[in-house]
Every structure is written in C-alpha cells, then in structure tokens.
Write an enzyme that holds these catalytic residues in place. Structure first.
Site, mmCIF file in Angstrom:
data_model
loop_
_atom_site.group_PDB
_atom_site.id
_atom_site.type_symbol
_atom_site.label_atom_id
_atom_site.label_comp_id
_atom_site.label_asym_id
_atom_site.label_seq_id
_atom_site.Cartn_x
_atom_site.Cartn_y
_atom_site.Cartn_z
ATOM 1 N N ALA A 31 10.815 7.535 4.186
ATOM 2 C CA ALA A 31 10.749 8.923 3.717
ATOM 3 C C ALA A 31 10.773 8.971 2.197
ATOM 4 O O ALA A 31 11.598 8.323 1.570
ATOM 5 C CB ALA A 31 11.931 9.717 4.273
ATOM 6 N N ASP A 32 9.863 9.741 1.622
ATOM 7 C CA ASP A 32 9.950 9.964 0.188
ATOM 8 C C ASP A 32 10.605 11.341 -0.025
ATOM 9 O O ASP A 32 11.031 11.986 0.939
ATOM 10 C CB ASP A 32 8.578 9.860 -0.491
ATOM 11 C CG ASP A 32 7.577 10.870 0.041
ATOM 12 O OD1 ASP A 32 6.379 10.694 -0.246
ATOM 13 O OD2 ASP A 32 7.975 11.828 0.729
ATOM 14 N N SER A 33 10.677 11.787 -1.259
ATOM 15 C CA SER A 33 11.413 13.026 -1.506
ATOM 16 C C SER A 33 10.739 14.229 -0.866
ATOM 17 O O SER A 33 11.417 15.163 -0.424
ATOM 18 C CB SER A 33 11.612 13.250 -3.004
ATOM 19 O OG SER A 33 10.396 13.090 -3.685
ATOM 20 N N ASP A 51 9.126 14.173 1.978
ATOM 21 C CA ASP A 51 9.529 14.095 3.388
ATOM 22 C C ASP A 51 10.928 14.657 3.569
ATOM 23 O O ASP A 51 11.198 15.402 4.511
ATOM 24 C CB ASP A 51 9.546 12.634 3.871
ATOM 25 C CG ASP A 51 8.163 12.072 4.066
ATOM 26 O OD1 ASP A 51 7.928 10.934 3.604
ATOM 27 O OD2 ASP A 51 7.323 12.759 4.681
ATOM 28 N N ARG A 66 -2.519 14.372 1.935
ATOM 29 C CA ARG A 66 -1.230 14.534 2.585
ATOM 30 C C ARG A 66 -1.077 15.933 3.171
ATOM 31 O O ARG A 66 -1.238 16.930 2.484
ATOM 32 C CB ARG A 66 -0.108 14.296 1.579
ATOM 33 C CG ARG A 66 1.254 14.442 2.232
ATOM 34 C CD ARG A 66 2.351 14.086 1.296
ATOM 35 N NE ARG A 66 3.604 14.050 2.033
ATOM 36 C CZ ARG A 66 4.624 13.256 1.764
ATOM 37 N NH1 ARG A 66 4.533 12.421 0.748
ATOM 38 N NH2 ARG A 66 5.725 13.294 2.479
#
Lengths: 139, 286
Positions: free
Chosen positions: A88-90, A92, B140
């Site tokens: 997970a990145d920020s 996410d 994304r």
C-alpha cells in the site's frame, strides 16, 4: 492507538471484585500495592488492562484492505499485517481510510489516518470512534 | 536535478538539474536472477529485512530494486572519490524521512528522495536543497468518487478547480497530478503528514506555463469572523512531467535562497544499475 489485551483477575473476596476492577481501570498502568480489605498484598502489581478490537472488526478491515490492494487469495492477512508490507502506498492508505469511514459510519482525523500502519491499528481506531459516537446513532 | 527512475519494467530515468537529479528504474525489465542477486549484495542487513517483510515476490523484488536504485544513484553522484554503493549508510530524520548518514563527513550537499509504483521506481537527487518526488501510474483508478475524495482531503481551491472539469477521465488525471504534487511537497518538507495536512495548502498551475506550479498555504487568521489568508510566495519549486508515457512524476525542491526563483533544470535518465543508462530528456522548468 495502543492495542490492549484482556487480562482477567481472580480475587479471593468476590464482594470487593467490582471495586478492585474499577480501581484498576482507573489507573491504567502500574500501582504499588493493593489492599483487598482483609488481604494485604505487598507485592508490587503491574497490571495492564487491554481490549483488543473485536475479531469481526479486524475481519471487516481485512476485507476492505484486500479489496483496495487487490490482494490475491494467497496473501494471508493477520491483524499485524502492515499496509506497507502489502504494497500500500499513501494513496491506498487514504482510500482504505475512506472505505472504513463509509463502512463504519465514522469520521477519521487526517493525522490519525496517516498513523494507521496495520490492520489491528485500523480496527482499534474504528472501535474507538464507533464507541465515541453519540448514543442516538448507535453502532 | 537528476531523477533516476526504475519501473517494474525497470527503467530508470535520471533527471539532471543543477540542484536535482531524478533517476528511474522500470521494475519489470529486470528479470535476471543473477542481477537481482548482485543487487541484494549491495543491501545492508536492515534493508534485507525490509525486503523480506514484503508480502509477495513482486513486492520483494520492487523493494530490492528501490534500495539498489538509491544506493547506486547516490554513489554515482559522488564527485570527490569512488564510493562503493554498499558502503553508504542511512538514517531517518526525527520525522522518519530517510537520509544518507554521511558519518564523519558533514555538510554533504546531496539530498535524495524515492517513490515507486508497481511498475516504476524513481529516485531524485539534488544538491544543497531538500527534495521530494512522487510518481503515479497515469491509469491508476480511484475507487472513490474523485470529487468526494478531493472534498475530503484536498483544499477548497483545489476542489473548485477539479469541479470545473467535466470529463471524468480528465478530472481523474488532474486529481492524480495534484496528488503527486502534494505528496512531493510533503516529502520534500520531510516533517511527516501532520506538518502539512493536504487541506491546508493548495498547489495551482502557473498560467502560461506547462508543468510549473505554485504553492499557496492557507492559514486561519484568528479574527471575528475567522478569515482564511492565502500565502502564495515562493520557498518551494514544483515540476510535473511525464515519465515513460505511463506515469506522472512530480518533483518538489526547496527554493535555493542563493538562486531564488532561478529556473530548474531536470534531466531524466533511465537506468538499470550495472546494465544500462540512458538519457531520456533535459528540461528547464521556470
């Protein structure tokens, strides 16, 4: 949010038990001596009362995390699973928090949101916020 | 500035600027196990633990490539002597931002920051000024409604800009661009998210420029009724550009007081450590 684990105490004098528990809850960390009415304990007792988030809360958080990060069914999730270790990145993390807000009908402060790093921490924060909601809203 | 970028395809782009260098590494281009083994030999025990903690082979590989990119990038920009990438040591500032631990050599001018997606890793290196970099896949998908997300987290001015975009695809892309710019700023600042909550500052594009942005900070003046004031003076410089046609990259650097307002040169290089290095572009941002 600190995570807590439940401990049970048994007392020889059941009648004072409720008082004792109240005292223990009141002082969350350690205290030097306990007087049990008739019973004097000179031992230093260290008591930690902790309450973990309900398993179903942890489960629901896990489901949301799994969906947001599109994890394969092979990836096992535990309460200790770190969001970063799951990829997970920020962005996410923020999406996860938004999903949790919707699911549990709560509102998370941005600084709290950024401090969530594991499933357990998310579940604990959720239960804390749900509990603090006005009684009228229920849970 | 040089930005080195590694993408999952493992392309690295390095961007050279008088003060900033980004390098990119495409992660899916790196497949050779012997090369990956060579990379893992560069890592410290703590970094190897970090790689092991990642859940899944792709994530592990990505983590390995990220550390490799950081080490090889910083060591290649040492001018006074050959630096073995293995020898670099790292620490975190009080807020958790990773920095090089130069040990006995103080006042080293090199700063770096890293960002990665599934398919691209970017490392930016600057001289003398702190840097923040964020890359994001253009495609994304945001699971929430973009405007609802923006209202929740972005500043009111940014919401207004996004609200005027009618095409949802264009709106989503603008949202992502703003995200990368805001992330890059917070990372450059290096004080954690609580120091600069996303709704307390606005990043707006500078009219008549392509890829140049301005930072405006909102603060409430304690008056009655409370007013919000906006300060849009300098202090931080932004650049937004495409990487590999697949990603947006945002770079934020502190405005060097000696050269305040001077244009920033960004050189993009694509790199696979020990294998290839390719100049992609050079651009001046005002």
């Amino acid at each position: 949010m600190a995570s807590l684990s439940t401990t049970s105490l048994s007392f020889k004098a059941p009648s004072i038990q409720s008082t004792r528990i109240y005292q223990v809850l009141h002082k969350a960390s350690s205290f030097k001596s306990i007087s049990f009415g008739r019973f004097q304990s000179s031992k230093r007792l260290r008591l930690q009362i902790s309450c973990a988030a309900k398993p179903e809360t942890v489960q629901k958080v896990g489901d949301i995390v799994r969906e947001q990060l599109a994890l394969s069914t092979d990836t096992a999730l535990t309460a200790e699973s770190k969001f970063s270790a799951l990829g997970a990145d920020s962005l996410d993390t923020v999406e996860i928090v938004m999903a949790l807000e919707e699911k549990f009908d709560i509102s998370v402060e941005e600084t709290d949101a950024q401090n969530i790093t594991t499933i357990q921490e998310a579940a604990d924060l959720i239960e804390d916020l749900v509990q603090k909601k006005p009684a009228a809203q229920g849970s | 500035m040089r930005i080195s970028v590694m993408s999952q395809m493992q392309r690295s782009f390095s961007i050279d600027l008088p003060s900033l260098i980004p390098l990119q590494l495409p992660s899916h281009e790196v497949k050779s196990t012997s090369l990956l083994k060579r990379y893992s030999q560069l890592l410290s025990p703590i970094e190897k633990d970090g790689v092991d903690q990642m859940r899944g082979d792709e994530l592990k590989k990505n983590a390995l490539l990220a550390r490799t990119l950081v080490r090889t990038t910083i060591s290649r920009y040492q001018t006074n002597k050959e630096v073995d990438p293995r020898s670099l040591m790292f620490k975190k500032n009080v807020y958790g931002k990773p920095e090089v631990d130069w040990q006995n050599c103080n006042n080293q001018p090199l700063h770096f920051n890293i960002s990665h997606t599934d398919s691209l890793i970017a490392c930016g290196v600057t001289v003398h000024v702190p840097v923040g970099i964020d890359v994001e896949d253009k495609e994304r998908k945001i699971k929430h409604d973009v405007l609802a997300f923006a209202k929740r987290f972005y500043s009111a001015d940014e919401v207004n800009v996004l609200a005027t975009i009618l095409d949802p695809e264009v709106q989503r892309k603008e949202f992502i661009k703003l995200w990368t710019l805001k992330e890059a700023y917070v990372k450059a600042l290096g004080k954690g998210f609580s120091a600069a909550p996303f709704n307390t500052f606005t990043i707006q594009s500078m009219p008549g420029t392509e890829g140049a942005y301005n930072l405006c900070k909102t603060s409430e003046v304690t008056a009655d009724p409370p007013e919000e004031t906006k300060k849009c003076n300098g202090g931080w410089k932004f650049a937004l550009f495409d990487l590999a046609d697949s990603h947006y990259a945002a770079v934020c650097t502190e405005d060097d007081q000696a050269n305040e307002g001077a244009p920033t040169k960004i050189i993009v290089r694509k790199t696979i450590p020990f294998v290839e290095d390719q100049l992609i572009s050079e651009r001046i941002f005002l």
